[in-house]
Scaffold this active site. Structure first.
Site, PDB file in Angstrom:
ATOM      1  N   ARG A  19       0.954  -1.024  -0.062  1.00  0.00           N
ATOM      2  CA  ARG A  19       0.124  -0.025   0.024  1.00  0.00           C
ATOM      3  C   ARG A  19       0.943   1.199  -0.070  1.00  0.00           C
ATOM      4  O   ARG A  19       1.935   1.540   0.947  1.00  0.00           O
ATOM      5  CB  ARG A  19      -1.051   0.043   1.220  1.00  0.00           C
ATOM      6  CG  ARG A  19      -1.427   1.403   1.493  1.00  0.00           C
ATOM      7  CD  ARG A  19      -2.888   1.264   2.519  1.00  0.00           C
ATOM      8  NE  ARG A  19      -3.712   0.612   1.932  1.00  0.00           N
ATOM      9  CZ  ARG A  19      -4.978   0.863   2.591  1.00  0.00           C
ATOM     10  NH1 ARG A  19      -5.450   1.442   3.636  1.00  0.00           N
ATOM     11  NH2 ARG A  19      -6.102   0.117   2.063  1.00  0.00           N
ATOM     12  N   GLN A  76     -10.084  -3.808  -3.222  1.00  0.00           N
ATOM     13  CA  GLN A  76     -11.316  -3.320  -2.867  1.00  0.00           C
ATOM     14  C   GLN A  76     -12.290  -3.704  -3.739  1.00  0.00           C
ATOM     15  O   GLN A  76     -13.482  -4.077  -3.327  1.00  0.00           O
ATOM     16  CB  GLN A  76     -11.383  -1.793  -2.390  1.00  0.00           C
ATOM     17  CG  GLN A  76     -12.622  -1.422  -2.109  1.00  0.00           C
ATOM     18  CD  GLN A  76     -13.103  -1.859  -0.457  1.00  0.00           C
ATOM     19  OE1 GLN A  76     -12.215  -1.624   0.307  1.00  0.00           O
ATOM     20  NE2 GLN A  76     -14.218  -2.232  -0.526  1.00  0.00           N
ATOM     21  N   ARG A 107     -13.697  -8.740   1.629  1.00  0.00           N
ATOM     22  CA  ARG A 107     -12.228  -8.254   1.365  1.00  0.00           C
ATOM     23  C   ARG A 107     -11.458  -9.438   1.640  1.00  0.00           C
ATOM     24  O   ARG A 107     -10.508  -9.805   1.070  1.00  0.00           O
ATOM     25  CB  ARG A 107     -11.669  -7.083   2.149  1.00  0.00           C
ATOM     26  CG  ARG A 107     -12.145  -5.737   1.898  1.00  0.00           C
ATOM     27  CD  ARG A 107     -11.666  -5.219   0.417  1.00  0.00           C
ATOM     28  NE  ARG A 107     -10.290  -5.311   0.483  1.00  0.00           N
ATOM     29  CZ  ARG A 107      -9.616  -3.975   1.024  1.00  0.00           C
ATOM     30  NH1 ARG A 107     -10.264  -3.130   1.758  1.00  0.00           N
ATOM     31  NH2 ARG A 107      -8.214  -4.086   0.861  1.00  0.00           N
ATOM     32  N   ASP A 162     -17.095   7.401  -1.244  1.00  0.00           N
ATOM     33  CA  ASP A 162     -15.570   7.315  -0.584  1.00  0.00           C
ATOM     34  C   ASP A 162     -15.444   8.789   0.080  1.00  0.00           C
ATOM     35  O   ASP A 162     -16.009   9.644  -0.291  1.00  0.00           O
ATOM     36  CB  ASP A 162     -14.674   7.086  -1.559  1.00  0.00           C
ATOM     37  CG  ASP A 162     -13.151   6.900  -1.080  1.00  0.00           C
ATOM     38  OD1 ASP A 162     -13.209   6.475   0.327  1.00  0.00           O
ATOM     39  OD2 ASP A 162     -12.375   6.793  -1.741  1.00  0.00           O
ATOM     40  N   CYS A 180     -16.099   2.034   0.704  1.00  0.00           N
ATOM     41  CA  CYS A 180     -14.876   1.023   0.860  1.00  0.00           C
ATOM     42  C   CYS A 180     -14.732   1.095   2.432  1.00  0.00           C
ATOM     43  O   CYS A 180     -14.038   0.285   2.837  1.00  0.00           O
ATOM     44  CB  CYS A 180     -13.962   1.365   0.015  1.00  0.00           C
ATOM     45  SG  CYS A 180     -13.438   3.164   0.174  1.00  0.00           S
ATOM     46  N   HIS A 207      -7.312   1.099  -6.611  1.00  0.00           N
ATOM     47  CA  HIS A 207      -7.574   0.050  -5.161  1.00  0.00           C
ATOM     48  C   HIS A 207      -8.252  -1.355  -5.698  1.00  0.00           C
ATOM     49  O   HIS A 207      -9.342  -1.592  -5.397  1.00  0.00           O
ATOM     50  CB  HIS A 207      -8.420   0.572  -4.224  1.00  0.00           C
ATOM     51  CG  HIS A 207      -8.230   0.010  -2.646  1.00  0.00           C
ATOM     52  ND1 HIS A 207      -7.580  -1.037  -2.450  1.00  0.00           N
ATOM     53  CD2 HIS A 207      -8.832   0.457  -1.860  1.00  0.00           C
ATOM     54  CE1 HIS A 207      -7.712  -1.329  -1.221  1.00  0.00           C
ATOM     55  NE2 HIS A 207      -8.737  -0.422  -0.601  1.00  0.00           N
TER      56      HIS A 207
HETATM   57  N1  NVA Z   1      -9.796   6.998  -1.165  1.00  0.00           N
HETATM   58  C1  NVA Z   1      -9.525   6.564   0.050  1.00  0.00           C
HETATM   59  C2  NVA Z   1      -9.738   5.277   0.019  1.00  0.00           C
HETATM   60  C3  NVA Z   1      -9.407   4.363   1.467  1.00  0.00           C
HETATM   61  C4  NVA Z   1      -9.732   2.966   1.207  1.00  0.00           C
HETATM   62  C5  NVA Z   1      -7.954   6.860   0.301  1.00  0.00           C
HETATM   63  O1  NVA Z   1      -7.166   6.735  -0.632  1.00  0.00           O
HETATM   64  O2  NVA Z   1      -7.642   7.167   1.253  1.00  0.00           O
HETATM   65  N1   CP Z   2     -10.992  -0.008   2.400  1.00  0.00           N
HETATM   66  C1   CP Z   2      -9.742  -0.172   2.955  1.00  0.00           C
HETATM   67  O1   CP Z   2      -8.925  -0.462   2.296  1.00  0.00           O
HETATM   68  O2   CP Z   2      -9.600   0.082   4.173  1.00  0.00           O
HETATM   69  P1   CP Z   2      -8.183   0.120   5.079  1.00  0.00           P
HETATM   70  O3   CP Z   2      -8.051   1.611   4.487  1.00  0.00           O
HETATM   71  O4   CP Z   2      -8.804   0.083   6.545  1.00  0.00           O
HETATM   72  O5   CP Z   2      -7.419  -0.888   4.731  1.00  0.00           O
END
Ligand code: NVA
Ligand code: CP
Length: 301
Positions: free
Chosen positions: A102, A132, A287, A219, A259, A129
């Site tokens: 990540r 997800q 997930r 989101d 998400c 993502h």
């Molecule tokens: N758009 C959000 C998604 C989190 C799962 C982010 O990148 O923080």
């Molecule tokens: N939706 C998602 O990826 O959650 P986290 O940021 O908690 O991993």
């Protein structure tokens, strides 16, 4: 399948294979049927951003598949002090059987895959993502029976979630509509490709977008790394919210997905969040199942 870097790398058939295996693994877990496909394998999980769902579901998933998972925070790795990705990849490739990462830049994920010699799974970048959205597709299929012909509506910031939802939704035969403010639209190339299929529209009119939706998605307005823009974004995104007015124009049996984490009162009201908690938290559970399917597809050789 060697890696999961972005959904556009997968064929429709590969996506369906993952969803089918995820359904099977979910059934096996619910019925205590062992499914230790990755006995003796180790997954490294590199995190340059926070996580609840991704970290825990990958770690539990590897355990249930008979393998191990290592949590590697970039704060503690030399990568956080500037060691190049290609060197990190070549080292980790000698210890591990797979890497989940990540991070911010998509290029970093692609470089890991290029140099590591082991499967790499994208656990979120600023661009997309994919894990997800595979869970989202699995969830829509569970509630709607099939993805073909469903209308998926995304309301909010056109970044990582929107990009992956467009690609995944279109590849699986859905119609996708995104309602995003000017200047916060999804990736240009993705929109262009999606429009060429005749099953994608982009608008700034939330109610028009939500009309007859089968699934509505939102989101956060400020993603990880954008915390400094949160106040400004609250003004820009005001109105890009899933609330009872939006639900009133969707199909009666529409589901809501998020998400997570959610900011109640911003992109979604508390009322809608609670009313649709069933689909939203089943989505979070999925997930685990879908990522186990991805791990098996990538790492079981
Ligand atoms: N758009 C959000 C998604 C989190 C799962 C982010 O990148 O923080
Ligand atoms: N939706 C998602 O990826 O959650 P986290 O940021 O908690 O991993």
């Amino acid at each position: 399948m060697n890696h999961l870097l972005k959904l556009s790398d997968l064929s429709t058939e590969e996506i369906h294979d993952i969803l089918n295996l995820a359904d099977q693994l979910k059934y096996e877990r619910q019925n205590n049927i062992p499914h230790k496909h990755l006995e003796g394998k180790t997954l490294g999980m590199i995190f340059q951003k926070s996580s609840t769902r991704t970290r825990v579901s990958f770690e539990v998933g590897m355990y249930e598949l008979g393998g191990n998972a290592l949590f590697l925070s970039s704060r503690d790795l030399q990568i956080g002090r500037g060691e190049p990705v290609q060197d990190t990849a070549r080292v980790l490739g000698r210890y591990l059987n797979g890497i989940m990462i990540r991070t911010f830049e998509q290029k970093e994920v692609e470089d890991l895959a290029k140099f590591g010699g082991i499967p790499v799974i994208n656990g979120l970048t600023d661009y997309c993502h994919p894990c997800q959205v595979l869970a989202d597709l699995m969830t829509i299929r569970e509630y709607k029976g099939s993805l073909e012909g469903c209308k998926l509506v995304y309301i909010g910031d056109g970044n990582n979630m929107a990009n992956s939802l467009i690609v995944g939704g279109i590849k699986c035969g859905m119609t996708v509509v995104t309602a995003c403010p000017e200047g916060y639209r999804p990736d240009k190339d993705i929109m262009e490709w999606a429009k060429s299929t005749g099953r994608y529209e982009c608008t700034d009119n939330v109610l028009e977008a939500a009309k007859d939706a089968d699934a509505l998605y939102t989101d956060v307005w400020a993603s990880m790394g954008q915390e400094g823009e949160a106040e400004e974004r609250k003004k820009i995104f005001a109105g890009y919210q899933i609330n009872s007015d939006v639900m009133a124009v969707a199909k009666k049996d529409a589901i809501v997905l998020h998400c997570l984490p959610a900011h109640r009162g911003e992109e979604i009201t508390d009322e809608v969040m609670e009313k649709y908690a069933d689909s939203i938290f089943n989505e979070a559970e999925n997930r685990l199942h879908v990522q186990k399917a991805v791990l098996v597809k990538c790492m079981k050789k």
